[in-house]
Design a protein around this motif. Structure first.
Motif, mmCIF file in Angstrom:
data_model
loop_
_atom_site.group_PDB
_atom_site.id
_atom_site.type_symbol
_atom_site.label_atom_id
_atom_site.label_comp_id
_atom_site.label_asym_id
_atom_site.label_seq_id
_atom_site.Cartn_x
_atom_site.Cartn_y
_atom_site.Cartn_z
ATOM 1 N N LEU A 1 5.128 -8.452 -6.912
ATOM 2 C CA LEU A 1 3.958 -8.150 -6.094
ATOM 3 C C LEU A 1 2.968 -7.274 -6.852
ATOM 4 C CD1 LEU A 1 5.665 -7.273 -2.700
ATOM 5 C CD2 LEU A 1 4.387 -9.341 -3.214
ATOM 6 N N LYS A 2 1.700 -7.471 -6.573
ATOM 7 C CA LYS A 2 0.672 -6.585 -7.098
ATOM 8 C C LYS A 2 0.789 -5.224 -6.403
ATOM 9 C CE LYS A 2 -3.085 -9.866 -8.155
ATOM 10 N NZ LYS A 2 -4.490 -10.214 -7.822
ATOM 11 N N PRO A 3 0.307 -4.169 -7.039
ATOM 12 C CA PRO A 3 0.207 -2.894 -6.320
ATOM 13 C C PRO A 3 -0.662 -3.066 -5.076
ATOM 14 C CG PRO A 3 -0.118 -2.578 -8.678
ATOM 15 C CD PRO A 3 -0.096 -4.062 -8.448
ATOM 16 N N TRP A 4 -0.355 -2.295 -4.043
ATOM 17 C CA TRP A 4 -1.052 -2.433 -2.767
ATOM 18 C C TRP A 4 -2.565 -2.367 -2.914
ATOM 19 C CZ3 TRP A 4 -0.335 -3.972 2.061
ATOM 20 C CH2 TRP A 4 -1.238 -3.561 3.049
ATOM 21 N N ASP A 5 -3.045 -1.426 -3.713
ATOM 22 C CA ASP A 5 -4.497 -1.251 -3.823
ATOM 23 C C ASP A 5 -5.178 -2.314 -4.673
ATOM 24 O OD1 ASP A 5 -3.633 -0.478 -6.308
ATOM 25 O OD2 ASP A 5 -4.397 1.582 -6.193
ATOM 26 N N GLU A 6 -4.389 -3.246 -5.234
ATOM 27 C CA GLU A 6 -4.960 -4.366 -5.981
ATOM 28 C C GLU A 6 -4.992 -5.652 -5.166
ATOM 29 O OE1 GLU A 6 -3.252 -4.918 -9.826
ATOM 30 O OE2 GLU A 6 -3.456 -2.800 -10.396
ATOM 31 N N LEU A 7 -4.471 -5.603 -3.969
ATOM 32 C CA LEU A 7 -4.537 -6.768 -3.091
ATOM 33 C C LEU A 7 -5.981 -6.986 -2.658
ATOM 34 C CD1 LEU A 7 -1.522 -6.206 -0.647
ATOM 35 C CD2 LEU A 7 -1.559 -7.599 -2.728
ATOM 36 N N PRO A 8 -6.335 -8.223 -2.294
ATOM 37 C CA PRO A 8 -7.671 -8.443 -1.716
ATOM 38 C C PRO A 8 -7.871 -7.500 -0.525
ATOM 39 C CG PRO A 8 -6.601 -10.544 -2.161
ATOM 40 C CD PRO A 8 -5.554 -9.485 -2.387
ATOM 41 N N GLU A 9 -9.066 -7.019 -0.351
ATOM 42 C CA GLU A 9 -9.337 -6.026 0.687
ATOM 43 C C GLU A 9 -8.932 -6.509 2.077
ATOM 44 O OE1 GLU A 9 -13.151 -3.430 2.380
ATOM 45 O OE2 GLU A 9 -13.292 -4.498 0.459
ATOM 46 N N TYR A 10 -9.116 -7.806 2.358
ATOM 47 C CA TYR A 10 -8.791 -8.308 3.691
ATOM 48 C C TYR A 10 -7.285 -8.348 3.948
ATOM 49 C CZ TYR A 10 -8.068 -12.734 1.153
ATOM 50 O OH TYR A 10 -7.645 -13.701 0.268
ATOM 51 N N MET A 11 -6.476 -8.148 2.873
ATOM 52 C CA MET A 11 -5.032 -8.107 3.039
ATOM 53 C C MET A 11 -4.507 -6.679 3.143
ATOM 54 S SD MET A 11 -3.785 -11.163 0.466
ATOM 55 C CE MET A 11 -2.056 -10.968 0.897
ATOM 56 N N GLN A 12 -5.315 -5.689 2.829
ATOM 57 C CA GLN A 12 -4.890 -4.288 2.885
ATOM 58 C C GLN A 12 -5.037 -3.749 4.311
ATOM 59 O OE1 GLN A 12 -6.390 -1.738 -0.305
ATOM 60 N NE2 GLN A 12 -6.856 -3.548 -1.530
ATOM 61 N N THR A 13 -4.239 -4.299 5.204
ATOM 62 C CA THR A 13 -4.315 -3.911 6.618
ATOM 63 C C THR A 13 -2.948 -3.457 7.119
ATOM 64 O OG1 THR A 13 -3.784 -6.138 7.426
ATOM 65 C CG2 THR A 13 -6.119 -5.640 6.990
ATOM 66 N N GLU A 14 -2.950 -2.786 8.244
ATOM 67 C CA GLU A 14 -1.697 -2.318 8.832
ATOM 68 C C GLU A 14 -0.813 -3.477 9.269
ATOM 69 O OE1 GLU A 14 -0.532 0.803 8.807
ATOM 70 O OE2 GLU A 14 -2.293 1.067 7.523
ATOM 71 N N GLU A 15 -1.420 -4.598 9.580
ATOM 72 C CA GLU A 15 -0.633 -5.776 9.989
ATOM 73 C C GLU A 15 0.141 -6.365 8.809
ATOM 74 O OE1 GLU A 15 -4.096 -5.489 12.849
ATOM 75 O OE2 GLU A 15 -3.799 -5.295 10.691
#
Length: 230
Positions: free
Chosen positions: A3-17
């Motif tokens: 997995l990529k680091p969390w902060d490298e995910l597309p912005e729309y995927m960086q959600t609490e869900e």
């Protein structure tokens, strides 16, 4: 397939869900490495073993109707990346321009050969090349076209943490998807609307559950069940 680091995910995927699914997968790094190694080795072996069959169906498709042997359509995979999926062509060559992006059971665009090879999912064999290249995995959420990905809820985006798959539990349970859609269409509803509002949410329940319970050995079971039931 790490997995990529969390902060490298597309912005729309960086959600609490999405976060719980990400954390669940992050704890299974060894399983993800094993999954990718399996994909590379097994897809390569199958490409070699099935090459005579691929050639045979290529000749049959060309002889049956005008158009290319392979159907290549843009789909969405891990982290929202767009790739071109490989399938044997089962419809007339301009099918995307004359109808919906999903098909119903009695779709007039399906060719004579296409009807036969779709019945046994033979049209999916060329996706072995997608698996070998890393665009797909043997098991994972089936790749959607961008139009349908844009209809995802925040939680559904969690399925993009891993590569799209050739098969899944959802694929098995919805193996007769075209017949399900046809029943709604026969009631006067539109194909795309039925898929987005009726079929997609149900499939995603299976896909999201598979994300939280991911283990490599379970994926082997899904592959075996696909052969037996589909």
């Amino acid at each position: 397939m790490l997995l990529k680091p969390w902060d490298e995910l597309p912005e729309y995927m960086q959600t609490e869900e999405v976060r719980p699914y990400y954390e669940s997968l992050r704890r299974k790094k060894a399983q993800l490495v094993l999954k990718r190694l399996f994909d590379i080795v097994v897809s390569f072996i199958l490409i070699i073993l099935l090459s005579p069959l691929i050639l045979l169906f290529s000749i049959w498709i060309k002889a049956d109707s005008k158009g290319p042997v392979f159907y290549r359509q843009e789909r969405v995979t891990q982290y929202g990346r767009v790739f071109r999926i490989y399938k044997f062509r089962t419809m007339v060559s301009n099918a995307d321009q004359i109808g919906n992006l999903v098909t119903s059971k009695n779709d007039s665009r399906i060719t004579g050969v296409g009807e036969k090879i779709r019945k046994y999912r033979i049209d999916e064999i060329p996706q072995l090349f997608n698996v070998f290249l890393g665009d797909m995995s043997f098991v994972g959420t089936r790749p959607e076209v961008r139009k349908y990905v844009e209809q995802y809820t925040n939680e559904m985006y969690a399925t993009l943490l891993l590569p799209a798959g050739v098969t899944s539990l959802a694929s098995i349970e919805f193996k007769d998807e075209d017949e399900i859609i046809e029943r709604y269409v026969s009631q006067g509803r539109e194909t795309n609307e039925v898929y987005i509002n009726e079929v997609l949410p149900l499939k995603m329940k299976y896909n999201l559950e598979a994300m939280t319970s991911f283990y490599f050995i379970k994926e082997i079971s899904v592959m075996i069940n696909t052969v037996v039931r589909v």
